[in-house]
Design a protein around this motif. Structure first.
Motif, PDB file in Angstrom:
ATOM      1  N   MET A  69     -17.604  28.415  34.823  1.00  0.00           N
ATOM      2  CA  MET A  69     -18.179  27.108  34.525  1.00  0.00           C
ATOM      3  C   MET A  69     -19.650  27.294  34.205  1.00  0.00           C
ATOM      4  O   MET A  69     -20.434  27.697  35.083  1.00  0.00           O
ATOM      5  CB  MET A  69     -17.988  26.161  35.723  1.00  0.00           C
ATOM      6  N   GLU A 107     -14.467  26.711  31.210  1.00  0.00           N
ATOM      7  CA  GLU A 107     -14.400  25.255  31.108  1.00  0.00           C
ATOM      8  C   GLU A 107     -15.295  24.754  29.974  1.00  0.00           C
ATOM      9  O   GLU A 107     -16.432  25.204  29.829  1.00  0.00           O
ATOM     10  CB  GLU A 107     -14.857  24.646  32.431  1.00  0.00           C
ATOM     11  N   THR A 146     -11.723  19.359  30.401  1.00  0.00           N
ATOM     12  CA  THR A 146     -11.798  18.450  31.541  1.00  0.00           C
ATOM     13  C   THR A 146     -11.302  17.052  31.184  1.00  0.00           C
ATOM     14  O   THR A 146     -11.332  16.634  30.030  1.00  0.00           O
ATOM     15  CB  THR A 146     -13.242  18.370  32.068  1.00  0.00           C
ATOM     16  N   ASN A 172     -10.269  25.582  29.629  1.00  0.00           N
ATOM     17  CA  ASN A 172     -10.006  24.307  30.312  1.00  0.00           C
ATOM     18  C   ASN A 172     -10.716  23.161  29.603  1.00  0.00           C
ATOM     19  O   ASN A 172     -11.904  23.266  29.288  1.00  0.00           O
ATOM     20  CB  ASN A 172     -10.511  24.353  31.756  1.00  0.00           C
ATOM     21  N   SER A 215     -14.152  14.350  34.067  1.00  0.00           N
ATOM     22  CA  SER A 215     -14.784  14.988  35.224  1.00  0.00           C
ATOM     23  C   SER A 215     -15.947  14.149  35.720  1.00  0.00           C
ATOM     24  O   SER A 215     -16.718  13.596  34.942  1.00  0.00           O
ATOM     25  CB  SER A 215     -15.273  16.382  34.825  1.00  0.00           C
ATOM     26  N   GLN A 219      -6.486  19.504  31.491  1.00  0.00           N
ATOM     27  CA  GLN A 219      -6.573  18.876  32.800  1.00  0.00           C
ATOM     28  C   GLN A 219      -6.048  17.444  32.719  1.00  0.00           C
ATOM     29  O   GLN A 219      -6.326  16.720  31.762  1.00  0.00           O
ATOM     30  CB  GLN A 219      -8.021  18.889  33.300  1.00  0.00           C
ATOM     31  N   HIS A 263     -12.477  31.639  36.958  1.00  0.00           N
ATOM     32  CA  HIS A 263     -12.633  30.461  36.112  1.00  0.00           C
ATOM     33  C   HIS A 263     -14.132  30.192  35.993  1.00  0.00           C
ATOM     34  O   HIS A 263     -14.792  29.877  36.988  1.00  0.00           O
ATOM     35  CB  HIS A 263     -11.907  29.253  36.719  1.00  0.00           C
TER      36      HIS A 263
END
Length: 318
Positions: free
Chosen positions: A290, A34, A63, A61, A66, A91, A288
């Motif tokens: 982060m 991310e 965001t 990813n 978020s 996203q 995934h």
């Protein structure tokens, strides 16, 4: 008046299937990470962090507001990654757009070559930095998946034909295996599968026994790629903050103690994340990652976990 020329639904340039979709469909172990869009007009830092992930993750990813914090839109940020040859997962949250705007953005994403979409409901406005903003929430994530499925079939949300061609979006959804209500988790997950979700990325995982139960009873039978959310803990203070502020997540005391005792808490966090990647690899098809504000450490986490650089990546073209 001159006769209008017929429109062909295949008049747009064809593009190769992105590597994330191919890897997901072939059963490869998937790695995504991310990256947060900039809070401002300069995307340099975002692109720098994403470049560090090139060749180590299948997709990055981006965001979409978020925690309801205003940042550069995920659509433009994803397009900027595409220009750098980095495959994005864009996203899309329902909080800020009605069905007209959501469809417009999704059609635009397809035209730009962005194929991977993560459908989200979106965090409540009150959680963010514009608490007086007006939330929309005409749709939520399940209905957004249904909307994308219609676009892929060549119709809009109102079942009217898309006269300039259908989309070929690869749609995913979020899942929280640590949800307090098992029946609620099951119902929501099955609805997303029925709506057409083709992959799932989970929230931060701290309870791997619960993840195993989810995979045994729901994830594996659904036959969809599940990517376990792995979060880089930077310190004991960071872990306690997550326990206090992130619903449904409980970082174990043993983990907090490790971070507390470590001479270098950040490096200990990297080690813990690598161990969790190894655990997840035994249970599901991907992870995934982060690592908020420390995306540069993701390659180190993967190295410690024994995840080699990608050997075969299909170039992304725009």
């Amino acid at each position: 008046m001159p006769k209008a020329l017929p429109r062909s639904p295949m008049s747009y340039p064809s593009r190769p299937l992105p590597s994330f979709r191919l890897a997901a469909q072939s059963g490869e172990f998937l790695v995504t990470a991310e990256v947060t869009p900039p809070k401002g007009g300069n995307p340099a830092h975002m692109l720098e962090m994403a470049q560090l992930l090139k060749g180590r993750v299948h997709a990055v990813n981006i965001t979409d507001g978020s925690r309801a914090v205003m940042r550069m839109c995920s659509l433009v940020s994803s397009a900027l990654l595409m220009q750098q040859g980095i495959e994005p997962i864009c996203q899309v949250a329902c909080r800020d757009r009605n069905s007209i705007s959501l469809q417009a953005d999704l059609l635009g994403a397809h035209a730009l070559g962005i194929r991977n979409i993560l459908a989200l409901t979106g965090d409540p406005v009150k959680a963010g930095d514009h608490i007086d903003a007006k939330a929309v929430f005409e749709l939520e994530s399940v209905r957004l998946l249904q909307l994308i499925a219609k676009l892929n079939l060549g119709t809009d949300w109102n079942d009217q034909p898309l006269t300039d061609g259908e989309t070929t979006l690869f749609m995913g959804a979020a899942v929280d295996p640590q949800c307090g209500s098992w029946s609620g988790l099951q119902r929501r997950f099955e609805r997303k599968v029925e709506a057409g979700a083709q992959f799932f990325q989970s929230q931060l995982i701290s309870d791997f026994d619960r993840l195993e139960k989810f995979m045994d009873q729901l994830g594996s039978p659904a036959a969809k790629p599940i990517l376990a959310g792995i979060f880089l803990l930077k310190s004991a203070k960071n872990a306690r903050f997550i326990n206090r502020c992130v619903p449904g997540v409980h970082i174990p005391d043993s983990t907090i103690d490790r971070l507390e005792r470590a001479a270098d808490p950040l490096q200990e966090g990297v080690t813990i994340a690598a161990e969790q990647v190894q655990l997840a690899r035994q249970l599901c098809q991907g992870v995934h990652l982060m690592a908020v504000k420390r995306e540069d450490l993701i390659p180190q986490i993967l190295d410690l976990a024994g995840i080699a650089p990608l050997s075969k990546v299909i170039p992304v073209t725009v």
